[in-house]
Write a protein that holds these residues in place. Structure first.
Motif, short mmCIF file in Angstrom:
data_model
loop_
_atom_site.label_atom_id
_atom_site.label_comp_id
_atom_site.label_asym_id
_atom_site.label_seq_id
_atom_site.Cartn_x
_atom_site.Cartn_y
_atom_site.Cartn_z
N ILE A 20 -51.61 26.67 -8.38
CA ILE A 20 -52.29 26.63 -7.07
C ILE A 20 -51.39 25.97 -6.04
O ILE A 20 -51.27 26.44 -4.91
CB ILE A 20 -53.64 25.90 -7.18
CG1 ILE A 20 -54.63 26.76 -7.96
CG2 ILE A 20 -54.20 25.57 -5.81
CD1 ILE A 20 -55.91 26.05 -8.30
N TYR A 21 -50.71 24.89 -6.43
CA TYR A 21 -49.82 24.21 -5.48
C TYR A 21 -48.66 25.11 -5.06
O TYR A 21 -48.34 25.20 -3.88
CB TYR A 21 -49.26 22.91 -6.08
CG TYR A 21 -48.24 22.29 -5.17
CD1 TYR A 21 -48.64 21.66 -4.00
CD2 TYR A 21 -46.89 22.37 -5.45
CE1 TYR A 21 -47.72 21.12 -3.13
CE2 TYR A 21 -45.96 21.83 -4.59
CZ TYR A 21 -46.38 21.21 -3.44
OH TYR A 21 -45.45 20.68 -2.58
N VAL A 22 -48.07 25.80 -6.01
CA VAL A 22 -46.93 26.66 -5.70
C VAL A 22 -47.36 27.85 -4.87
O VAL A 22 -46.64 28.30 -3.98
CB VAL A 22 -46.22 27.10 -7.00
CG1 VAL A 22 -45.20 28.19 -6.74
CG2 VAL A 22 -45.56 25.91 -7.67
N ALA A 23 -48.55 28.37 -5.12
CA ALA A 23 -49.01 29.56 -4.42
C ALA A 23 -49.43 29.28 -2.97
O ALA A 23 -49.28 30.15 -2.12
CB ALA A 23 -50.19 30.18 -5.17
N TYR A 24 -49.94 28.08 -2.68
CA TYR A 24 -50.46 27.85 -1.34
C TYR A 24 -49.83 26.67 -0.60
O TYR A 24 -49.07 26.89 0.34
CB TYR A 24 -51.99 27.71 -1.39
CG TYR A 24 -52.65 28.99 -1.81
CD1 TYR A 24 -52.76 30.06 -0.94
CD2 TYR A 24 -53.15 29.15 -3.10
CE1 TYR A 24 -53.34 31.25 -1.33
CE2 TYR A 24 -53.73 30.33 -3.50
CZ TYR A 24 -53.83 31.38 -2.61
OH TYR A 24 -54.41 32.54 -2.99
N PRO A 25 -50.13 25.41 -0.94
CA PRO A 25 -49.65 24.29 -0.11
C PRO A 25 -48.12 24.20 -0.03
O PRO A 25 -47.59 23.81 1.00
CB PRO A 25 -50.22 23.04 -0.78
CG PRO A 25 -51.38 23.51 -1.54
CD PRO A 25 -51.04 24.91 -1.97
N LYS A 43 -51.04 15.61 0.55
CA LYS A 43 -50.96 14.17 0.75
C LYS A 43 -50.27 13.50 -0.44
O LYS A 43 -49.47 12.58 -0.27
CB LYS A 43 -52.35 13.57 0.93
CG LYS A 43 -52.96 13.86 2.27
CD LYS A 43 -54.34 13.26 2.37
CE LYS A 43 -55.01 13.65 3.67
NZ LYS A 43 -56.39 13.16 3.75
N GLY A 44 -50.58 13.96 -1.64
CA GLY A 44 -49.95 13.40 -2.83
C GLY A 44 -48.46 13.64 -2.87
O GLY A 44 -47.68 12.75 -3.21
N VAL A 45 -48.04 14.83 -2.50
CA VAL A 45 -46.62 15.16 -2.50
C VAL A 45 -45.90 14.42 -1.38
O VAL A 45 -44.77 13.95 -1.56
CB VAL A 45 -46.43 16.69 -2.37
CG1 VAL A 45 -44.98 17.04 -2.13
CG2 VAL A 45 -46.94 17.38 -3.61
N ASP A 46 -46.53 14.26 -0.23
CA ASP A 46 -45.90 13.55 0.87
C ASP A 46 -45.70 12.07 0.54
O ASP A 46 -44.79 11.43 1.06
CB ASP A 46 -46.73 13.67 2.15
CG ASP A 46 -46.68 15.07 2.73
OD1 ASP A 46 -45.75 15.83 2.38
OD2 ASP A 46 -47.57 15.40 3.54
N ALA A 47 -46.54 11.52 -0.34
CA ALA A 47 -46.42 10.11 -0.71
C ALA A 47 -45.29 9.86 -1.69
O ALA A 47 -44.81 8.72 -1.81
CB ALA A 47 -47.74 9.63 -1.31
N LEU A 48 -44.81 10.88 -2.38
CA LEU A 48 -43.76 10.71 -3.38
C LEU A 48 -42.39 10.64 -2.70
O LEU A 48 -42.15 11.30 -1.70
CB LEU A 48 -43.78 11.87 -4.37
CG LEU A 48 -45.01 11.97 -5.25
CD1 LEU A 48 -44.96 13.25 -6.06
CD2 LEU A 48 -45.10 10.78 -6.17
N PRO A 49 -41.48 9.85 -3.27
CA PRO A 49 -40.14 9.79 -2.70
C PRO A 49 -39.36 11.07 -2.99
O PRO A 49 -39.52 11.68 -4.04
CB PRO A 49 -39.50 8.60 -3.41
CG PRO A 49 -40.24 8.48 -4.68
CD PRO A 49 -41.64 8.96 -4.39
N THR A 50 -38.54 11.49 -2.03
CA THR A 50 -37.71 12.69 -2.22
C THR A 50 -36.28 12.39 -1.80
O THR A 50 -36.01 11.44 -1.07
CB THR A 50 -38.25 13.85 -1.36
OG1 THR A 50 -38.25 13.44 0.00
CG2 THR A 50 -39.63 14.27 -1.77
N LEU A 51 -35.36 13.19 -2.28
CA LEU A 51 -33.96 13.08 -1.90
C LEU A 51 -33.70 13.92 -0.66
O LEU A 51 -34.15 15.05 -0.56
CB LEU A 51 -33.05 13.57 -3.02
CG LEU A 51 -32.96 12.71 -4.26
CD1 LEU A 51 -32.08 13.41 -5.29
CD2 LEU A 51 -32.39 11.36 -3.93
N GLU A 52 -32.97 13.38 0.26
CA GLU A 52 -32.55 14.13 1.43
C GLU A 52 -31.30 14.92 1.05
O GLU A 52 -30.65 14.63 0.05
CB GLU A 52 -32.24 13.19 2.60
CG GLU A 52 -33.44 12.38 3.06
CD GLU A 52 -34.55 13.26 3.63
OE1 GLU A 52 -34.23 14.28 4.28
OE2 GLU A 52 -35.71 12.90 3.46
#
Length: 58
Positions: A20-25, A43-52
């Motif tokens: 569901i996440y891959v298909a839409y958000p 919101k959950g994904v935005d809260a996780l740290p990511t590499l630039e």
């Protein structure tokens, strides 16, 4: 036997959440039936740290 059924059910639920996440958000679209699920996932994904891009090139 019950433990196997519970673990298989948990695996299917996790796989469905990823699909569901891959298909839409992930593509920036709202989930058609329950948009609250898409908002919660985003919101959950935005809260996780990511590499630039600059951090990933060593």
């Amino acid at each position: 036997m019950l433990a196997i059924v519970l673990m298989m059910t948990l695996g299917v639920l996790v796989a469905a959440a990823v699909a569901i996440y891959v298909a839409y958000p992930h593509r920036g679209e709202a989930v058609p039936v329950v948009p609250q699920v898409g908002n919660a996932m985003r919101k959950g994904v935005d809260a996780l740290p990511t590499l630039e891009d600059s951090e990933s090139k060593v």
